[in-house]
Motif scaffolding. Structure first.
Motif, mmCIF file in Angstrom:
data_model
loop_
_atom_site.group_PDB
_atom_site.id
_atom_site.type_symbol
_atom_site.label_atom_id
_atom_site.label_comp_id
_atom_site.label_asym_id
_atom_site.label_seq_id
_atom_site.Cartn_x
_atom_site.Cartn_y
_atom_site.Cartn_z
ATOM 1 N N GLU A 50 -5.459 2.502 -20.045
ATOM 2 C CA GLU A 50 -5.261 1.462 -19.038
ATOM 3 C C GLU A 50 -6.488 1.296 -18.160
ATOM 4 O OE1 GLU A 50 -0.508 1.438 -18.162
ATOM 5 O OE2 GLU A 50 -1.621 3.281 -17.798
ATOM 6 N N LEU A 51 -7.118 2.406 -17.781
ATOM 7 C CA LEU A 51 -8.313 2.290 -16.957
ATOM 8 C C LEU A 51 -9.408 1.566 -17.731
ATOM 9 C CD1 LEU A 51 -8.586 5.726 -15.117
ATOM 10 C CD2 LEU A 51 -7.705 3.562 -14.243
ATOM 11 N N ALA A 110 -1.443 -4.125 -12.734
ATOM 12 C CA ALA A 110 -1.907 -4.554 -11.409
ATOM 13 C C ALA A 110 -2.486 -3.392 -10.598
ATOM 14 C CB ALA A 110 -0.764 -5.234 -10.646
ATOM 15 N N GLY A 111 -1.733 -2.310 -10.492
ATOM 16 C CA GLY A 111 -2.203 -1.166 -9.720
ATOM 17 C C GLY A 111 -3.492 -0.581 -10.268
ATOM 18 N N PRO A 112 -3.532 -0.201 -11.556
ATOM 19 C CA PRO A 112 -4.768 0.345 -12.123
ATOM 20 C C PRO A 112 -5.958 -0.594 -11.982
ATOM 21 C CG PRO A 112 -2.937 0.768 -13.611
ATOM 22 C CD PRO A 112 -2.391 -0.090 -12.502
ATOM 23 N N TYR A 169 -6.581 -2.864 -9.576
ATOM 24 C CA TYR A 169 -7.097 -2.798 -8.205
ATOM 25 C C TYR A 169 -7.810 -1.474 -7.947
ATOM 26 C CZ TYR A 169 -5.089 -7.102 -6.303
ATOM 27 O OH TYR A 169 -4.806 -8.419 -6.020
ATOM 28 N N GLU A 170 -7.265 -0.376 -8.463
ATOM 29 C CA GLU A 170 -7.913 0.919 -8.239
ATOM 30 C C GLU A 170 -9.326 0.933 -8.818
ATOM 31 O OE1 GLU A 170 -5.496 4.693 -8.280
ATOM 32 O OE2 GLU A 170 -4.076 3.402 -9.330
ATOM 33 N N GLY A 217 3.019 -6.198 -12.150
ATOM 34 C CA GLY A 217 3.098 -5.313 -10.996
ATOM 35 C C GLY A 217 4.055 -4.154 -11.166
ATOM 36 N N VAL A 218 4.838 -4.152 -12.241
ATOM 37 C CA VAL A 218 5.861 -3.129 -12.446
ATOM 38 C C VAL A 218 5.440 -2.226 -13.599
ATOM 39 C CG1 VAL A 218 8.291 -2.746 -13.064
ATOM 40 C CG2 VAL A 218 7.660 -4.677 -11.600
ATOM 41 N N TYR A 219 4.933 -1.034 -13.301
ATOM 42 C CA TYR A 219 4.400 -0.115 -14.307
ATOM 43 C C TYR A 219 3.381 -0.821 -15.212
ATOM 44 C CZ TYR A 219 8.828 2.106 -12.958
ATOM 45 O OH TYR A 219 9.886 2.612 -12.244
#
Lengths: 336, 336
Positions: free
Chosen positions: A69-70, A100-102, A104-105, A95-97
């Motif tokens: 994913e990264l 989106a999160g990875p 932005y990180e 945004g759900v698993y």
């Protein structure tokens, strides 16, 4: 092709995180399709790429495997910095698993901010919980939790506490990533924790590949959940204490039976008023508590009776009960 | 016009429960638009009817107010039994605090079963939680709960237990129906319960009318949540203990920092393996517990250390630890 507004300034690229929903063309949003159509580069896990194969002609496709994913986020940033429009696709909602999160990180780590020329857009989609629920009836209806049984990135005690808390508080629960070839015991532990609070015959639905060719739906009960055919493409839905399966459909009532007589044409039960809080709504409940306390019930008694923390009971009873808001013509409206 | 396949047999009608998403045409699915286009009758709360005004020409429109959800389901059934195709619309997803549950309850009460000529289809859409999250960053990312603060139909102690449990177990939480002209104290109580477990500076986002003309987004913190401008069209998102606001974006990390060194090009931390459970994943954790127990730690010690129920610790340690599944080339894949 990237547009050029000014021949001396390269057009900044763009990253679009696209939630494609359950994986059927009909269940994608217009914006999701537009985003993939306008992209120069499409990046995603190989199974999701296949789901949108009809939209991909002429584009650069980067297929990534799941644990990378990264990598996908890094590839997206590199392509966007080179001026390309990049669609990074997730099944369901990004945004759900999802990505989106990875993303932005990785962007923040690379020094990106919203003022950077590369813009980011997240395009929401129906998550697996919504798609699977639509296929089995109306299991969600009321308060629910989503819990992933994947301990690749989360310590098991954290997951266990969440399972126990969700079961205790009578949420409907969706289990994502319930089982894999390697992770077979997590679903057994989930069942163990749920049985501490929920009846063994609590309805459970297992949905695989909702809206897709190999869709499979199985109904079972909590005490047999861990023996069911659950795979990497499954979502497990566990009912709350009111959920029933009737005529092959899993339905969680919204609480109407507490207020309306369904078999009397919807007449309101005596003591209740349509559009107003239940007599056991917050203000009615506080009045009841104050009266009980005045008659000698201790805070400890009340905390035990309502299964709420002692310090909460104490604090909420210490605050004066405001006069009820004056009747207004403003109608109670939910956000959905 | 209803189609007639056989001039002697009237065509059975159909009920389509349509989740229209956040209320922007771009964010509706193809199937949602098709369903409204094919309908003879469209029923819904007046605000949602307005959102799809462009699709309604030539159709019979039945506008209902919010507290008349049962009425809407009854009207839908009556029209469908008269042979009409009926679209019953909800904002977001019909299964989440929407019309799906009430519709099935009314249908069952009327003696309907899936074998009845009137067919029912639920069309999933992105719920408010997904749309609002997409507008503020990536707040969901990991396990989350959805809780409605409306006590019109649910006793307050049930809601309070859910708020406390969700806060205790460190879920990201979306509050639906957080406040209205009449219900002003519920958000204060929610804040009180959350502050028992979450830091006062926990990020909170309040999103109103996502993707619509009057969209408004406000960031605040948990200790100031109840003072924010929250209305009937708002969704409140409360972060978990890891959520941060950075560059005006609310992001909940997925846990990568536990496993990968983000600033070393994604190299895996020593002791961890990509694609394998964390050393604190279920099997590693069970091994740790067994070793500790063998060295003299009691079940009570372990229950306290991991904040898990005593009976759970006892039960899970009593089951033999199976040999790790043989390495397979089957890749770990999430459902999203």
């Amino acid at each position: 092709m990237t547009e050029q507004q000014d021949s001396t300034a390269p057009q900044a690229g763009k990253i679009m995180l696209v939630g494609i929903g359950p994986g059927s063309v009909d269940h994608m949003t217009l914006r999701a399709r537009q985003a993939i159509a306008e992209a120069d580069v499409v990046i995603g896990y190989v199974t999701y790429i296949k789901l949108v194969a009809d939209l991909l002609e002429g584009k650069e496709i980067i297929r990534k495997s799941m644990t990378e994913e990264l990598d996908r986020a890094v590839s997206a940033l590199e392509a966007a910095e080179a001026g390309k429009k990049v669609a990074l696709i997730s099944s369901g909602d990004a945004g759900v698993y999802g990505m989106a999160g990875p993303t932005y990180e990785v962007l923040f780590q690379a020094g990106w901010t919203p003022e950077h020329p590369v813009q980011l857009e997240i395009i929401p989609g129906a998550s697996a919980i919504n798609s699977c629920a639509a296929r089995v009836g109306a299991p969600l209806t009321h308060d629910f939790c989503s819990i992933s049984l994947s301990d690749l990135l989360t310590p098991w005690p954290v997951i266990a506490r969440r399972l126990d808390a969700a079961a205790y508080a009578d949420f409907v629960v969706a289990l994502y990533n319930p089982k894999s070839g390697r992770r077979t015991r997590q679903i057994v532990e989930a069942q163990r924790l749920f049985l501490r609070h929920r009846r063994p015959d609590t309805p459970v639905a297992i949905v695989k590949s909702a809206y897709r060719r190999r869709e499979r739906i199985e109904f079972t009960t909590l005490d047999r959940m861990s023996e069911a055919d659950i795979g990497m493409l499954s979502t497990v839905l566990i009912g709350n204490s009111n959920t029933v399966v009737q005529h092959g459909l899993m339905v969680t009532p919204r609480g109407y039976a507490n207020k309306y007589h369904l078999d009397e044409g919807g007449a309101t039960r005596s003591g209740e008023k349509p559009g107003r809080s239940l007599s056991t709504g917050l203000l009615g409940w506080l009045e009841t508590l104050q009266a009980a306390h005045a008659e000698g019930a201790s805070y400890e008694d009340l905390a035990a009776e309502y299964r709420l923390p002692l310090d909460y009971i104490r604090a909420t009873l210490s605050e004066p009960l405001e006069a009820a808001a004056p009747d207004s013509s403003e109608e109670e409206m939910a956000t959905e």
